[in-house]
Design a protein around this motif. Structure first.
Motif, PDB file in Angstrom:
ATOM      1  N   GLU A   1      -6.878   0.255 -10.139  1.00 21.84           N
ATOM      2  CA  GLU A   1      -5.727  -0.159 -10.950  1.00 21.84           C
ATOM      3  C   GLU A   1      -5.150  -1.490 -10.462  1.00 21.84           C
ATOM      4  O   GLU A   1      -4.639  -2.280 -11.265  1.00 21.84           O
ATOM      5  CB  GLU A   1      -4.652   0.926 -10.940  1.00 21.84           C
TER       6      GLU A   1
ATOM      7  N   TYR B   1       0.451  -0.232  -5.111  1.00 25.73           N
ATOM      8  CA  TYR B   1      -0.613   0.728  -5.423  1.00 25.73           C
ATOM      9  C   TYR B   1      -1.006   1.428  -4.127  1.00 25.73           C
ATOM     10  O   TYR B   1      -1.241   0.764  -3.119  1.00 25.73           O
ATOM     11  CB  TYR B   1      -1.845   0.037  -6.020  1.00 25.73           C
ATOM     12  N   LYS B   2      -1.103   2.746  -4.173  1.00 24.62           N
ATOM     13  CA  LYS B   2      -1.456   3.483  -2.967  1.00 24.62           C
ATOM     14  C   LYS B   2      -2.846   3.100  -2.479  1.00 24.62           C
ATOM     15  O   LYS B   2      -3.757   2.896  -3.276  1.00 24.62           O
ATOM     16  CB  LYS B   2      -1.412   4.988  -3.234  1.00 24.62           C
ATOM     17  N   ARG B   3      -2.985   3.005  -1.167  1.00 24.41           N
ATOM     18  CA  ARG B   3      -4.288   2.725  -0.582  1.00 24.41           C
ATOM     19  C   ARG B   3      -5.268   3.841  -0.912  1.00 24.41           C
ATOM     20  O   ARG B   3      -4.874   4.973  -1.220  1.00 24.41           O
ATOM     21  CB  ARG B   3      -4.169   2.563   0.937  1.00 24.41           C
ATOM     22  N   VAL B   4      -6.548   3.533  -0.863  1.00 29.80           N
ATOM     23  CA  VAL B   4      -7.590   4.516  -1.137  1.00 29.80           C
ATOM     24  C   VAL B   4      -7.978   5.197   0.169  1.00 29.80           C
ATOM     25  O   VAL B   4      -8.339   4.529   1.143  1.00 29.80           O
ATOM     26  CB  VAL B   4      -8.826   3.850  -1.769  1.00 29.80           C
TER      27      VAL B   4
ATOM     28  N   LYS C   1     -10.386  -1.057  -2.380  1.00 31.41           N
ATOM     29  CA  LYS C   1      -9.154  -1.405  -3.074  1.00 31.41           C
ATOM     30  C   LYS C   1      -9.001  -0.532  -4.316  1.00 31.41           C
ATOM     31  O   LYS C   1      -9.990  -0.135  -4.935  1.00 31.41           O
ATOM     32  CB  LYS C   1      -9.159  -2.884  -3.480  1.00 31.41           C
ATOM     33  N   PRO C   2      -7.760  -0.236  -4.728  1.00 24.83           N
ATOM     34  CA  PRO C   2      -7.552   0.588  -5.924  1.00 24.83           C
ATOM     35  C   PRO C   2      -8.040  -0.127  -7.187  1.00 24.83           C
ATOM     36  O   PRO C   2      -7.785  -1.318  -7.374  1.00 24.83           O
ATOM     37  CB  PRO C   2      -6.030   0.782  -5.966  1.00 24.83           C
TER      38      PRO C   2
ATOM     39  N   LYS D   1       0.812  -1.216   0.000  1.00 20.67           N
ATOM     40  CA  LYS D   1       0.000   0.000   0.000  1.00 20.67           C
ATOM     41  C   LYS D   1       0.848   1.268   0.000  1.00 20.67           C
ATOM     42  O   LYS D   1       0.317   2.383   0.043  1.00 20.67           O
ATOM     43  CB  LYS D   1      -0.933  -0.012   1.208  1.00 20.67           C
TER      44      LYS D   1
END
Length: 216
Positions: free
Chosen positions: A162, A148-151, A159-160, A111
């Motif tokens: 992407e 992938y950066k956390r939302v 979850k993202p 994350k």
């Protein structure tokens, strides 16, 4: 677009044998409730920005019936991804193998930013990677750590999109049917739509449906 508001196992039981090309899902597993109660995550607390009305725990005792249905509805030579924490991974793996899946490995969702916790604060989540039959990934160059950066400020446990697109692109083709029986924020369904896949999902939460239809 096919979206339902039913219990995950009950809904899967209505699908035909070997009718689904890929399943990606993130059940509200028991240990999430434990983390919420002891305060190791703020995203799951009841507040103005985060209601816990969505938080209907799927008990560990029901994973065998769930995974039996997942195995039944998946086509032969297909993949199944399940998001969970380290504790739940040790519960799910032997059950999934018992119903017929081959377990390949836990994929790690990094994350990037640090999360909550007391004993080494959380920065990653596990994605258990299972196979029914034998199917190659579409791109053998993708690593087993996905960054992938956390939302933030979204649906709890969101979850993202992407990240979901990576899994969908790896394990399906255009026109295939992608299913999520715990669709939550709808990230799997949105990603499948964007990639030209058919999609279907279910979630018993009113908040999940409201959130999904606002973004769909």
């Amino acid at each position: 677009m096919t979206v339902f508001q039913e219990d995950a196992v009950k809904w899967l039981s209505t699908l035909a044998d070997a009718s689904v090309d890929l399943i990606i899902t993130d059940p509200p597993y028991e240990s999430l409730e434990k983390h919420r109660k002891i305060g190791t995550t703020t995203r799951l607390k009841v507040s103005k920005s985060s209601s816990n009305l969505w938080f209907n725990i799927f008990p560990n005792s029901r994973f065998e019936e769930l995974l039996n249905q997942v195995y039944r509805v998946l086509k032969n030579n297909s993949h199944f991804y399940l998001f969970c924490d380290q504790e739940t991974m040790f519960i799910i793996k032997p059950i999934a193998e018992r119903v017929g899946f081959k377990f390949w490995k836990p994929i790690i969702w990094d994350k990037i930013s640090i999360g909550m916790g007391y004993h080494y604060r959380a920065r990653y989540e596990c994605i258990l990677f299972f196979e029914k039959g034998k199917r190659k990934l579409n791109n053998l160059g993708i690593p087993d750590i996905l960054e992938y950066k956390r939302v933030y400020r979204g649906y709890p446990t969101e979850k993202p999109i992407e990240l979901m697109k990576t899994l969908i692109e790896q394990s399906s083709c255009e026109g295939d049917l992608v299913v999520d029986p715990f669709f939550g924020s709808g990230a799997v369904l949105v990603a499948a739509h964007d990639l030209g896949r058919a999609f279907a999902g279910s979630d018993i939460s009113n908040i999940a449906h409201d959130y999904y239809f606002k973004r769909a």
